[in-house]
Design a protein around this motif. Structure first.
Motif, mmCIF file in Angstrom:
data_model
loop_
_atom_site.group_PDB
_atom_site.id
_atom_site.type_symbol
_atom_site.label_atom_id
_atom_site.label_comp_id
_atom_site.label_asym_id
_atom_site.label_seq_id
_atom_site.Cartn_x
_atom_site.Cartn_y
_atom_site.Cartn_z
ATOM 1 N N MET A 155 0.852 -1.195 0.000
ATOM 2 C CA MET A 155 0.000 0.000 0.000
ATOM 3 C C MET A 155 0.885 1.241 0.000
ATOM 4 O O MET A 155 1.872 1.297 0.719
ATOM 5 N N SER A 156 0.536 2.221 -0.844
ATOM 6 C CA SER A 156 1.348 3.430 -0.938
ATOM 7 C C SER A 156 1.208 4.285 0.309
ATOM 8 O O SER A 156 0.249 4.153 1.072
ATOM 9 N N LEU A 183 -3.070 4.378 11.466
ATOM 10 C CA LEU A 183 -2.628 4.087 10.110
ATOM 11 C C LEU A 183 -1.447 3.119 10.117
ATOM 12 O O LEU A 183 -1.352 2.230 9.262
ATOM 13 N N SER A 184 -0.566 3.297 11.080
ATOM 14 C CA SER A 184 0.563 2.372 11.210
ATOM 15 C C SER A 184 0.067 0.958 11.475
ATOM 16 O O SER A 184 0.612 -0.023 10.957
ATOM 17 N N GLY A 185 -0.991 0.857 12.271
ATOM 18 C CA GLY A 185 -1.586 -0.446 12.534
ATOM 19 C C GLY A 185 -2.171 -1.086 11.288
ATOM 20 O O GLY A 185 -2.257 -2.310 11.188
ATOM 21 N N PHE A 186 -2.566 -0.246 10.323
ATOM 22 C CA PHE A 186 -3.061 -0.745 9.043
ATOM 23 C C PHE A 186 -1.918 -1.058 8.078
ATOM 24 O O PHE A 186 -2.148 -1.489 6.952
ATOM 25 N N ALA A 195 -12.421 9.170 16.873
ATOM 26 C CA ALA A 195 -12.319 10.027 15.692
ATOM 27 C C ALA A 195 -11.100 9.678 14.857
ATOM 28 O O ALA A 195 -11.152 9.635 13.614
ATOM 29 N N ALA A 196 -9.972 9.403 15.516
ATOM 30 C CA ALA A 196 -8.752 9.043 14.801
ATOM 31 C C ALA A 196 -8.935 7.744 14.031
ATOM 32 O O ALA A 196 -8.460 7.607 12.891
ATOM 33 N N GLY A 197 -9.632 6.788 14.626
ATOM 34 C CA GLY A 197 -9.891 5.529 13.940
ATOM 35 C C GLY A 197 -10.744 5.727 12.703
ATOM 36 O O GLY A 197 -10.502 5.102 11.651
ATOM 37 N N GLU A 198 -11.740 6.603 12.809
ATOM 38 C CA GLU A 198 -12.605 6.879 11.662
ATOM 39 C C GLU A 198 -11.824 7.553 10.536
ATOM 40 O O GLU A 198 -11.975 7.202 9.356
ATOM 41 N N VAL A 223 -8.582 7.564 5.295
ATOM 42 C CA VAL A 223 -7.302 7.910 4.671
ATOM 43 C C VAL A 223 -6.658 6.672 4.051
ATOM 44 O O VAL A 223 -6.094 6.735 2.950
ATOM 45 N N ARG A 224 -6.750 5.549 4.719
ATOM 46 C CA ARG A 224 -6.195 4.299 4.199
ATOM 47 C C ARG A 224 -6.766 3.984 2.820
ATOM 48 O O ARG A 224 -6.044 3.518 1.928
ATOM 49 N N ASP A 225 -8.054 4.249 2.645
ATOM 50 C CA ASP A 225 -8.724 3.900 1.394
ATOM 51 C C ASP A 225 -8.792 5.063 0.410
ATOM 52 O O ASP A 225 -9.420 4.956 -0.641
#
Length: 209
Positions: free
Chosen positions: A1-2, A34-37, A173-176, A181-183
């Protein structure tokens, strides 16, 4: 993932600033998610107090300074935005609104946004839903369901983590935002942040004032 890019707009006026503190906490939480993703994230912070004169000059002349132009270009090319403002007279600050006035109205389309605000008392928290959320809805951004308001009492005695429900709201909120952002596919878009004279509209708006 970029990799993904995150821009943080803080409209705090004092230094140190509770507005910047909230922005930093939201940023840290989002980057961790995001790091967790498995997503690497670059972060750029835009402190509006440092751009005040540039913003006003742009509204008057229609021409951005190099410093303001760089900030706007970073924002319009970002995969996500964290926007935090102090609440003055039951709404976002004039500096906050003026900054977004110089961005082309279509440049933030589909941009995932987390909105946050700070104030002296809890009674100003509704400004997030009746002022900030409609602003970004008008700009066709995607605002996460959970907004984060921090009153002075939320920070308690040590200004690091916050007290009461604030850490829970920040985490949610950060999780949402991180999921959006990931997608995000905004990095593949070609955006001209100054497609129109900054802050002006051919029909109505500033051009008719």
């Amino acid at each position: 993932m970029s990799a993904r890019s995150l821009v943080v707009v803080s409209a705090g006026l004092s230094q140190p600033s509770s507005t910047r503190l909230l922005a930093d906490r939201l940023t840290t939480a989002t980057v961790e998610r995001l790091s967790g993703f498995g997503v690497e994230t670059s972060v750029e912070v835009v402190e509006l107090r440092d751009l005040g004169h540039d913003i006003i000059n742009n509204l008057i002349t229609g021409f951005p300074s190099p410093k303001l132009s760089a900030a706007v270009e970073s924002l319009t090319a970002a995969d996500g935005l964290i926007a935090v403002t102090p609440i003055f007279t039951a709404s976002y600050s004039g500096l906050f609104k003026s900054f977004f006035d110089v961005v082309d109205p279509s440049a933030l389309t589909d941009l995932p946004v987390l909105i946050g605000a700070t104030g002296g008392t809890e009674r100003h928290s509704l400004a997030l839903d009746y002022a900030m959320r409609p602003l970004f809805t008008y700009l066709h951004s995607v605002v996460v369901p959970t907004s984060v308001y921090a009153a002075s009492s939320d920070w308690g005695t040590g200004a690091d983590g916050g007290t009461g429900a604030l850490p829970d709201r920040m985490s949610r909120a950060a999780g949402e935002l991180a999921a959006l952002v990931r997608d995000s596919e905004r990095s593949s878009r070609v955006i001209d942040p100054f497609a129109l004279p900054a802050g002006f509209s051919p029909v109505g708006g500033y051009g008719a004032q």
